[in-house]
Write an enzyme that holds these catalytic residues in place. Structure first.
Site, mmCIF file in Angstrom:
data_model
loop_
_atom_site.group_PDB
_atom_site.id
_atom_site.type_symbol
_atom_site.label_atom_id
_atom_site.label_comp_id
_atom_site.label_asym_id
_atom_site.label_seq_id
_atom_site.Cartn_x
_atom_site.Cartn_y
_atom_site.Cartn_z
ATOM 1 C CB ILE A 35 -0.966 -0.041 1.204
ATOM 2 C CG1 ILE A 35 -2.225 0.765 0.927
ATOM 3 C CG2 ILE A 35 -0.311 0.418 2.482
ATOM 4 C CD1 ILE A 35 -3.341 0.495 1.914
ATOM 5 C CD GLN A 97 8.700 -9.631 10.471
ATOM 6 O OE1 GLN A 97 9.513 -10.118 11.264
ATOM 7 N NE2 GLN A 97 7.777 -10.349 9.871
ATOM 8 C CG HIS A 103 6.090 -9.114 4.623
ATOM 9 N ND1 HIS A 103 5.856 -9.191 5.976
ATOM 10 C CD2 HIS A 103 6.795 -7.966 4.427
ATOM 11 C CE1 HIS A 103 6.384 -8.139 6.569
ATOM 12 N NE2 HIS A 103 6.976 -7.386 5.653
HETATM 13 P P1 5GP Z 1 8.146 -4.766 6.733
HETATM 14 O O1 5GP Z 1 8.983 -3.647 7.250
HETATM 15 O O2 5GP Z 1 7.365 -5.461 7.826
HETATM 16 O O3 5GP Z 1 8.950 -5.719 5.907
HETATM 17 O O4 5GP Z 1 7.134 -4.100 5.745
HETATM 18 C C1 5GP Z 1 5.756 -4.122 5.864
HETATM 19 C C2 5GP Z 1 5.184 -3.601 4.554
HETATM 20 O O5 5GP Z 1 3.772 -3.703 4.610
HETATM 21 C C3 5GP Z 1 5.507 -2.141 4.262
HETATM 22 O O6 5GP Z 1 6.170 -2.048 3.020
HETATM 23 C C4 5GP Z 1 4.151 -1.450 4.268
HETATM 24 O O7 5GP Z 1 4.070 -0.428 3.308
HETATM 25 C C5 5GP Z 1 3.205 -2.588 3.996
HETATM 26 N N1 5GP Z 1 1.882 -2.423 4.586
HETATM 27 C C6 5GP Z 1 1.604 -2.016 5.856
HETATM 28 N N2 5GP Z 1 0.266 -2.032 6.061
HETATM 29 C C7 5GP Z 1 -0.306 -2.460 4.904
HETATM 30 C C8 5GP Z 1 -1.659 -2.691 4.502
HETATM 31 O O8 5GP Z 1 -2.611 -2.501 5.249
HETATM 32 N N3 5GP Z 1 -1.852 -3.150 3.233
HETATM 33 C C9 5GP Z 1 -0.822 -3.380 2.377
HETATM 34 N N4 5GP Z 1 -1.127 -3.813 1.144
HETATM 35 N N5 5GP Z 1 0.476 -3.161 2.723
HETATM 36 C C10 5GP Z 1 0.721 -2.725 3.973
#
Ligand code: 5GP
Length: 141
Positions: A35, A97, A103
């Site tokens: 997003i 994270q 993911h």
């Molecule tokens: P991390 O730092 O955990 O690897 O990244 C989490 C990712 O999830 C980020 O790139 C963030 O933009 C994405 N994200 C967070 N909330 C949402 C959401 O509600 N929907 C989607 N599609 N992506 C999200």
């Protein structure tokens, strides 16, 4: 490290409690647009099984995520006329994270264009819808 919390945002997306721009689904994986994309086409690939990160996911589910990430990468190259792909996976908050359901980030990149900083700007929903359509078409071949 604590256990898996099924109230995390990606678990809610998997259960359909929160909408997402889905681009692909298999028996073990789900892929949808980030997003707050760091590049056009930035896609997240997740296992359907509950896993926080690399430390607790089963080898079979990790392999399934990797297989899907490869298909997404090839489709993203085509859909966004990209020159390369960045894959990122963070496990546990100390690594960066934020969402504690494993993911893999798949980010198409163009020569000379830097990624946006992580988690800064929420993309326009119409733009994401268009990007999802492009990805789905490229995945269909
Ligand atoms: P991390 O730092 O955990 O690897 O990244 C989490 C990712 O999830 C980020 O790139 C963030 O933009 C994405 N994200 C967070 N909330 C949402 C959401 O509600 N929907 C989607 N599609 N992506 C999200």
């Amino acid at each position: 490290m604590t256990g898996y919390d099924d109230q995390n945002i990606f678990a809610k997306i998997l259960r359909g409690e929160i909408p997402s721009f889905k681009v692909d689904e298999t028996d073990r994986t789900f892929a949808f647009l980030d997003i707050m994309p760091r590049s056009p086409g930035h896609t997240l690939v997740i296992p359907k099984a509950p896993a926080r990160g690399i430390l607790d996911i089963t080898e079979d589910d990790l392999a399934a995520v990797a297989r899907t990430a490869k298909r997404i990468a090839i489709a993203a190259m085509k859909a966004f006329s990209a020159d390369g792909i960045i894959i990122q996976q963070f496990s546990e908050p100390a690594s960066g994270q934020v969402v504690l359901h494993l993911h893999m980030h798949v980010m198409p990149v163009r020569e000379g264009i830097a990624l946006l900083p992580a988690q800064t700007v929420k993309a326009d929903m119409d733009v994401l819808a268009d990007h999802a359509r492009r990805m789905i078409a490229a995945l269909a071949g």
